[in-house]
Design a protein around this motif. Structure first.
Motif, PDB file in Angstrom:
ATOM      1  N   GLY A  34     -20.933  -0.227   7.170  1.00 43.52           N
ATOM      2  CA  GLY A  34     -20.201  -1.485   7.250  1.00 43.52           C
ATOM      3  C   GLY A  34     -19.101  -1.599   6.219  1.00 43.52           C
ATOM      4  O   GLY A  34     -17.989  -2.064   6.524  1.00 43.52           O
ATOM      5  N   ALA A  35     -19.362  -1.193   4.984  1.00 43.48           N
ATOM      6  CA  ALA A  35     -18.344  -1.299   3.943  1.00 43.48           C
ATOM      7  C   ALA A  35     -17.198  -0.341   4.214  1.00 43.48           C
ATOM      8  O   ALA A  35     -16.026  -0.683   4.037  1.00 43.48           O
ATOM      9  CB  ALA A  35     -18.960  -1.025   2.579  1.00 43.48           C
ATOM     10  N   GLY A  36     -17.511   0.865   4.682  1.00 45.99           N
ATOM     11  CA  GLY A  36     -16.467   1.823   5.034  1.00 45.99           C
ATOM     12  C   GLY A  36     -15.606   1.316   6.176  1.00 45.99           C
ATOM     13  O   GLY A  36     -14.374   1.465   6.161  1.00 45.99           O
ATOM     14  N   GLN A  37     -16.236   0.676   7.171  1.00 45.43           N
ATOM     15  CA  GLN A  37     -15.478   0.100   8.277  1.00 45.43           C
ATOM     16  C   GLN A  37     -14.555  -1.008   7.786  1.00 45.43           C
ATOM     17  O   GLN A  37     -13.394  -1.096   8.198  1.00 45.43           O
ATOM     18  CB  GLN A  37     -16.423  -0.447   9.339  1.00 45.43           C
ATOM     19  N   ALA A  38     -15.060  -1.842   6.894  1.00 49.69           N
ATOM     20  CA  ALA A  38     -14.237  -2.934   6.363  1.00 49.69           C
ATOM     21  C   ALA A  38     -13.005  -2.385   5.651  1.00 49.69           C
ATOM     22  O   ALA A  38     -11.885  -2.893   5.834  1.00 49.69           O
ATOM     23  CB  ALA A  38     -15.062  -3.794   5.414  1.00 49.69           C
ATOM     24  N   ARG A  39     -13.176  -1.333   4.870  1.00 50.99           N
ATOM     25  CA  ARG A  39     -12.039  -0.776   4.121  1.00 50.99           C
ATOM     26  C   ARG A  39     -11.031  -0.121   5.063  1.00 50.99           C
ATOM     27  O   ARG A  39      -9.820  -0.299   4.924  1.00 50.99           O
ATOM     28  CB  ARG A  39     -12.540   0.234   3.086  1.00 50.99           C
ATOM     29  N   HIS A  40     -11.536   0.677   6.027  1.00 53.00           N
ATOM     30  CA  HIS A  40     -10.641   1.430   6.906  1.00 53.00           C
ATOM     31  C   HIS A  40      -9.942   0.516   7.914  1.00 53.00           C
ATOM     32  O   HIS A  40      -8.715   0.560   8.062  1.00 53.00           O
ATOM     33  CB  HIS A  40     -11.424   2.508   7.658  1.00 53.00           C
ATOM     34  N   VAL A  41     -10.723  -0.313   8.600  1.00 50.24           N
ATOM     35  CA  VAL A  41     -10.155  -1.114   9.688  1.00 50.24           C
ATOM     36  C   VAL A  41      -9.401  -2.315   9.146  1.00 50.24           C
ATOM     37  O   VAL A  41      -8.227  -2.537   9.481  1.00 50.24           O
ATOM     38  CB  VAL A  41     -11.261  -1.563  10.665  1.00 50.24           C
ATOM     39  N   PHE A  42     -10.061  -3.118   8.313  1.00 51.94           N
ATOM     40  CA  PHE A  42      -9.495  -4.417   7.971  1.00 51.94           C
ATOM     41  C   PHE A  42      -8.574  -4.385   6.758  1.00 51.94           C
ATOM     42  O   PHE A  42      -7.491  -4.990   6.779  1.00 51.94           O
ATOM     43  CB  PHE A  42     -10.614  -5.438   7.809  1.00 51.94           C
ATOM     44  N   LEU A  43      -8.965  -3.684   5.701  1.00 50.44           N
ATOM     45  CA  LEU A  43      -8.062  -3.599   4.553  1.00 50.44           C
ATOM     46  C   LEU A  43      -6.884  -2.676   4.862  1.00 50.44           C
ATOM     47  O   LEU A  43      -5.727  -3.101   4.871  1.00 50.44           O
ATOM     48  CB  LEU A  43      -8.825  -3.115   3.322  1.00 50.44           C
ATOM     49  N   GLN A  44      -7.167  -1.395   5.136  1.00 49.01           N
ATOM     50  CA  GLN A  44      -6.069  -0.457   5.383  1.00 49.01           C
ATOM     51  C   GLN A  44      -5.282  -0.834   6.641  1.00 49.01           C
ATOM     52  O   GLN A  44      -4.060  -0.693   6.691  1.00 49.01           O
ATOM     53  CB  GLN A  44      -6.626   0.958   5.492  1.00 49.01           C
ATOM     54  N   GLY A  45      -5.972  -1.351   7.651  1.00 50.89           N
ATOM     55  CA  GLY A  45      -5.290  -1.751   8.873  1.00 50.89           C
ATOM     56  C   GLY A  45      -4.294  -2.872   8.652  1.00 50.89           C
ATOM     57  O   GLY A  45      -3.344  -3.035   9.430  1.00 50.89           O
ATOM     58  N   ASN A  46      -4.502  -3.665   7.603  1.00 45.11           N
ATOM     59  CA  ASN A  46      -3.578  -4.752   7.255  1.00 45.11           C
ATOM     60  C   ASN A  46      -2.688  -4.403   6.063  1.00 45.11           C
ATOM     61  O   ASN A  46      -2.060  -5.290   5.471  1.00 45.11           O
ATOM     62  CB  ASN A  46      -4.360  -6.033   6.961  1.00 45.11           C
ATOM     63  N   GLY A  47      -2.658  -3.117   5.705  1.00 49.22           N
ATOM     64  CA  GLY A  47      -1.785  -2.698   4.605  1.00 49.22           C
ATOM     65  C   GLY A  47      -2.230  -3.203   3.257  1.00 49.22           C
ATOM     66  O   GLY A  47      -1.406  -3.391   2.356  1.00 49.22           O
ATOM     67  N   LEU A  48      -3.523  -3.401   3.100  1.00 46.81           N
ATOM     68  CA  LEU A  48      -4.069  -3.893   1.832  1.00 46.81           C
ATOM     69  C   LEU A  48      -4.747  -2.747   1.075  1.00 46.81           C
ATOM     70  O   LEU A  48      -5.322  -1.857   1.689  1.00 46.81           O
ATOM     71  CB  LEU A  48      -5.062  -5.023   2.103  1.00 46.81           C
ATOM     72  N   PRO A  49      -4.653  -2.795  -0.242  1.00 51.82           N
ATOM     73  CA  PRO A  49      -4.213  -3.917  -1.098  1.00 51.82           C
ATOM     74  C   PRO A  49      -2.704  -3.989  -1.367  1.00 51.82           C
ATOM     75  O   PRO A  49      -2.247  -4.894  -2.054  1.00 51.82           O
ATOM     76  CB  PRO A  49      -4.972  -3.665  -2.397  1.00 51.82           C
TER      77      PRO A  49
END
Length: 591
Positions: A34-49
């Motif tokens: 779950g944490a890996g998915q959050a980083r790859h999909v939602f953070l990196q997918g939105n150009g974050l940080p």
């Protein structure tokens, strides 16, 4: 309008080691982590940080909070980034939130998030419908949760810089991915906003494209070959505002506004006609705070719930308060009212509100009582002068005080906020507003003269437990009465109220007391919001100043800063100064 069902918490289960919802027949996150998915999909997918670097504020909207895993991962990334934005807003919706116990079990699977999870657990919200705003990391991270069906998205008031489209799969929960929802997402996007989701289902992609997004596929996470990212083609850059305000009135309303604005770095000048703050209704010895509950969960009930929960959250951060969440009993006056009270709280969390019998009420109060009623275990009393002083002290050097002078005209400032009760409309009219001025006298009954309760007890009147040896009893409700002196007939009326509340009578004795005036609108709701360009109102709190002050201050400060509002749109409109003109216009059209 029927009563909405109480929140049904999610039930934590695991399937092949992955958190699973039996209700939706789907997992909460990828089996690959779950944490890996959050980083790859939602953070990196939105150009974050990278995208929040150097900004004063960054706003993230999420369509399914779950157990808060995406939030915790985002918060941790923000904390570890030396280029992070000054303030991170994370707004999320959840129909079936987890209990604290299940959230702790869920988060225990992610020891790398232990620090963030522990702080979130210490502020874990009550599982009641509506909005709750939690401030974390010293107020620099703001989590706004809306416990509701996803349709609440259309009611949110915000401009998102990044969107986490997350939820159970479109096949399992189609409402989360509908074209109507995507239109709502598009409306809530700021200029250059981005969207990311693990789903590449064709209906999701098409819905995003039809509502103003440029969509592309990228490599997915875990077993999913692809994911979607999108960029909003709509949106407008927020207008900049000079962060300087004048606040008129140094009572509960004005002090809360000063604290909320100064916490955001605003310079504030506070004007007060008296030589010291909290000299009028905010100067009472002590007052009670509690929400209202109604069988239909009315607008008043929803607003008082949001205000109550936010006040409790804010007071936690203030120093030198004199208060006690000892509990509040709201006793039924009739059998019919008792039946209504039972319906109002059926199925709600016991730590929020519950119906109790006369015997149970007496056990809470420590004295015999004439009836059962509602028990609010986290409500209680607070001394308003101490609250005002604590809020003003928290402002530090950003606050300038101009006390001891009459305010005959609007001060010169980019933003002026009128927080001076019934005097506010004299400085700037609110079209079609009719305010009533109500005299309220409270009586100070020495605790040794009665069998004093251990909690606040209400039943038409109010009796507080002893505060510095005095039980506050009241209050009179005298319309259009300008007598500033405590009167014997008002004391006698308060003793009658005490008899109704406690079933105790005492002989008329000389009593000390206090008179103050409160301003009341026809719908008993405050005036809160923009009156005209650069002029805002925060007044007409009636007898609920302790309840309304913090939430109204946060609402106005959020609007001025261009931040997400802490309430859904229908409730914002219920407080707005323009409501009186709208109603007058509607009445004319009906004729």
């Amino acid at each position: 309008m029927g009563m909405p069902p109480p929140l049904e918490p999610a039930r934590l289960a695991f399937k092949d080691g992955v958190a699973y919802s039996a209700a939706f027949g789907d997992v909460y996150h990828s089996a690959a982590g779950g944490a890996g998915q959050a980083r790859h999909v939602f953070l990196q997918g939105n150009g974050l940080p990278q995208r929040w670097a150097g900004r004063r504020r960054f706003v993230i909207l999420e369509t399914g909070f779950g157990a808060g895993l995406n939030f915790l991962v985002t918060w941790q990334a923000w904390r570890r980034d030396p280029q992070r934005c000054e303030r991170l807003h994370f707004v999320s919706i959840e129909r079936h939130p987890f209990t604290l116990q299940d959230a702790k079990e869920f988060h225990s699977c992610y020891p790398e998030l232990q620090h963030e999870a522990a702080e979130l657990h210490s502020r874990w919200p009550l599982l009641v419908p509506g909005a709750q705003r939690l401030e974390l990391d010293g107020g620099r991270v703001v989590l706004s949760l809306f416990f509701s069906d996803i349709r609440i998205l259309r009611e949110l008031r915000l401009a998102a810089d990044a969107v986490y489209l997350d939820g159970f799969s479109p096949a399992k929960n189609p409402d989360m991915w509908s074209p109507a929802l995507m239109r709502a997402v598009s409306r809530l996007c700021a200029a250059e906003a981005t969207v990311a989701t693990w789903s590449v289902a064709a209906p999701v992609r098409f819905a995003l494209e039809r509502t103003g997004f440029a969509v592309e596929k990228r490599p997915g996470f875990g077993h999913k070959r692809e994911m979607l990212v999108a960029r909003s083609l709509k949106g407008k850059a927020p207008a900049t505002v000079e962060r300087r305000a004048a606040v008129v009135g140094a009572g509960l309303a004005g002090a809360a506004l000063c604290e909320r604005l100064c916490a955001r770095g605003w310079e504030v000048e506070l004007y007060e006609r008296h030589a010291a703050p909290a000299q009028e209704a905010s100067g009472n010895h002590a007052g009670t705070f509690h929400p209202l509950a109604t069988p239909d969960d009315s607008v008043m009930a929803r607003l008082t719930r949001a205000a109550y929960l936010y006040a409790l959250h804010r007071w936690f951060f203030l120093e030198n308060l004199r208060w006690d969440p000892c509990g509040v009993l709201q006793l039924a006056r009739t059998a019919k009212e008792g039946s209504s009270q039972q319906r109002a709280v059926a199925g709600w969390p016991l730590e929020y509100a519950q119906y109790v019998t006369r015997e149970e009420a007496a056990a809470h109060a420590g004295v015999p009582l004439p009836a059962g009623g509602l028990w609010f275990p986290q409500s209680g009393w607070i001394q308003p002068q101490g609250l005002v002083q604590a809020q003003l002290a928290a402002c530090g050097s950003l606050l300038k005080k101009s006390f001891g002078q009459e305010i005959a005209r609007l001060p010169a400032a980019p933003v002026v906020i009128l927080a001076n009760s019934g005097e506010a409309p004299k400085l700037h009219a609110v079209p079609h507003l009719r305010l009533r001025r109500v005299r309220g006298q409270i009586s100070h009954v020495p605790a040794e003269r009665i069998d004093a309760p251990h909690v606040v007890v209400l039943r038409g009147g109010m009796v507080l437990p002893p505060v510095e040896g005095l039980c506050v009893v009241g209050a009179s409700y005298d319309l259009d009465d300008d007598d500033p002196s405590p009167r014997a007939d008002s004391h006698a009326g308060n003793l009658e109220r005490m008899a109704q509340v406690l079933g105790q009578k005492i002989a008329d004795i000389p009593l000390e007391g206090r008179v103050a005036w409160r301003s009341v609108t026809p719908d008993r709701l405050p005036v809160a919001g923009k009156i005209a360009d650069g002029i805002y109102g925060a007044f007409a709190y009636g007898s609920r100043g302790l309840l309304w002050a913090a939430l109204v201050a946060e609402l106005i400060a959020s609007e001025l800063e261009g931040e997400p509002l802490p309430l859904e749109g229908a409730l914002v409109e219920a407080l707005h100064p323009a409501r009186f003109a709208r109603r007058a216009s509607a009445r004319l059209q009906e004729k």
